[in-house]
Design an enzyme around this catalytic site. Sequence first.
Site, PDB file in Angstrom:
ATOM      1  N   GLU A 343       0.809  -1.232   0.000  1.00  0.00           N
ATOM      2  CA  GLU A 343       0.000   0.000   0.000  1.00  0.00           C
ATOM      3  C   GLU A 343       0.840   1.280   0.000  1.00  0.00           C
ATOM      4  O   GLU A 343       0.532   2.215   0.745  1.00  0.00           O
ATOM      5  CB  GLU A 343      -0.935   0.013   1.221  1.00  0.00           C
ATOM      6  CG  GLU A 343      -1.880  -1.148   1.248  1.00  0.00           C
ATOM      7  CD  GLU A 343      -2.743  -1.192   2.494  1.00  0.00           C
ATOM      8  OE1 GLU A 343      -3.948  -1.397   2.342  1.00  0.00           O
ATOM      9  OE2 GLU A 343      -2.224  -1.010   3.619  1.00  0.00           O
TER      10      GLU A 343
HETATM   11  C1  NGO Z   1      -3.890  -4.796   4.728  1.00  0.00           C
HETATM   12  C2  NGO Z   1      -2.964  -3.657   5.078  1.00  0.00           C
HETATM   13  C3  NGO Z   1      -2.728  -3.522   6.585  1.00  0.00           C
HETATM   14  C4  NGO Z   1      -4.052  -3.619   7.340  1.00  0.00           C
HETATM   15  C5  NGO Z   1      -4.745  -4.922   6.974  1.00  0.00           C
HETATM   16  C6  NGO Z   1      -6.072  -5.051   7.697  1.00  0.00           C
HETATM   17  C7  NGO Z   1      -1.778  -5.388   4.245  1.00  0.00           C
HETATM   18  C8  NGO Z   1      -0.676  -6.227   3.766  1.00  0.00           C
HETATM   19  N1  NGO Z   1      -1.742  -4.081   4.416  1.00  0.00           N
HETATM   20  O1  NGO Z   1      -2.974  -5.899   4.622  1.00  0.00           O
HETATM   21  O2  NGO Z   1      -2.106  -2.298   6.837  1.00  0.00           O
HETATM   22  O3  NGO Z   1      -3.799  -3.614   8.716  1.00  0.00           O
HETATM   23  O4  NGO Z   1      -4.961  -5.015   5.601  1.00  0.00           O
HETATM   24  O5  NGO Z   1      -6.803  -6.180   7.350  1.00  0.00           O
END
Ligand code: NGO
Length: 532
Positions: A343
């Site tokens: 992200e």
């Molecule tokens: C995503 C995000 C995390 C969140 C999570 C919550 C990834 C790899 N990045 O997973 O920052 O905490 O969802 O479900």
Amino acid sequence: MGIGTSTRRLHGAALALLLAATSAVAVGAASPAQATPETSLRHIVPAPVKVTPRPGVTYSLTAGARIQTQPGSADARKVGEYAAELLRPATGYRLPVSSGVTPRGVTLLLVGADPKVGQEGYQLDVTPWGVVIRARAAAGLFAGVQTLRQLLPAKIEAKTRQSGPWTVPGGSVLDYPRFGHRGAMLDVARHFFSVDEVKRYIDQIAAYKVNYLHLHLADDQGWRIEIKSWPRLATYGGSVEIGPGEGALYYTQEQYKGLVKYAGSRGITIIPEIDMPGHTNAALASYPELNCDGVAPPLYDGTEVGFSSLCIDKPITYKFVDDVLRELAALTPGPFLHIGGDEAHSTSEPDFKTFMDKVLPLVAKHGKLAMGWHEFVKTNPATSAVPQFWGTETVDADVAAAAARGNKILMSPAVKAYLDMKYDENFPLGQDWAALIEVKDAYDWNPGAYLKDVPESAIRGVEAPLWTETLADSSDLEQMAFPRLPAIAELGWSPQSTHNWDDFSKRLAYQAPRWKAGGVKFYPSTQVNWVK
Ligand code: NGO
């Protein structure tokens, strides 16, 4: 099977146990082998490769029993001490540990195992005289002890003395894992979990033959590990969490070393993660010079993602990363450092590539292999790098291309393996952005055939991540992890040929009395006819 049948069977077993116990008292000298076990070789989670019950044969652990370990092996001795620690509280027995090879009591040997068991598998034999576990390495003995634990009555999990008999069903087990990597992840950044809380989780996952614990040590909301060359990361960046929590919410390096050691004594390697270049607000808040504009943002205790980025063009960014990875590598006996990479919405694609091209060699420089969330495969890392797939789809061209190049993929599909997802819409804890995940959903997929064009040979293993935006204490963690963590652990350990929901749910049902005896909270899903 209906609830009635399973209850009847249980009553039958309890009655038989009572009769056996009574007759033992009446005749005074009845052989412990006559007691009827309340457990079965057919109830083990994760399912072993092969079990061969020997009906009519049992072994009962008695007050005089000893634990013997492979002469000359300090590693076997440690597993023996661990087994004794597990079995002493509920039995109240002394269970002295000594080196020896006689098949009486509990014997842990590093000779004589079928070569098929490899480095992590074991053979376990229960005769009227004792339990013999054979393996080729300590990890196998450790796995065998976890199986033995499930062959003892559920009250073995109690922390206080219970009455016996401690009867184990006769027979043998041949067992070894499908994948070398069976992982769990704990996010200690969104909410901080104390050393004791993490140890508690380590003990709980070790029971299901999990061998890696990935700790998500830094995110926007907090930096949780002392870095001596950049002290404000922890002292300032680790001073808040989501919600009202405030204080020294981080591990000193000494504490962290203790965690690594404790995990090691439970057969678990810790994989530390510092997420970057996004998810870095806690670091950016601690050191203004890490920001492109030289201005530190405030600390953050909300739940948004994707708003922060390290400054890709500043040389100090790479000095910072180098220092952090050096200190982390020195604390890490395991092969991996996880560098996040998910992200990175506030980093442009070319910048993301520039960043990874500079950071991946730093991981190697400190003698470690890189692990990262699967987005980082776009930057074409070395084939030794491990991409962790966390997507919601079953197709990912970049991950498939990495697999074709030779990277081994760690599977954590968010719609199956994310332990922070709610079980159903009414469940008070967790999130639902990826899916609602009941225990059957968590179990019913095949890591070796889940992603298009990613064959089983390209799969390193599975990991169940537990993100903690909504989870604040051990009770919260346990309700999310149990019963789904054992489901994911079974996908990592058991051969695909054993994969069958009806059978799994029946075996899982027998875990409930163990969790109750051991004080582990769990979600009593209506999909399972739990044993009382
Ligand atoms: C995503 C995000 C995390 C969140 C999570 C919550 C990834 C790899 N990045 O997973 O920052 O905490 O969802 O479900």
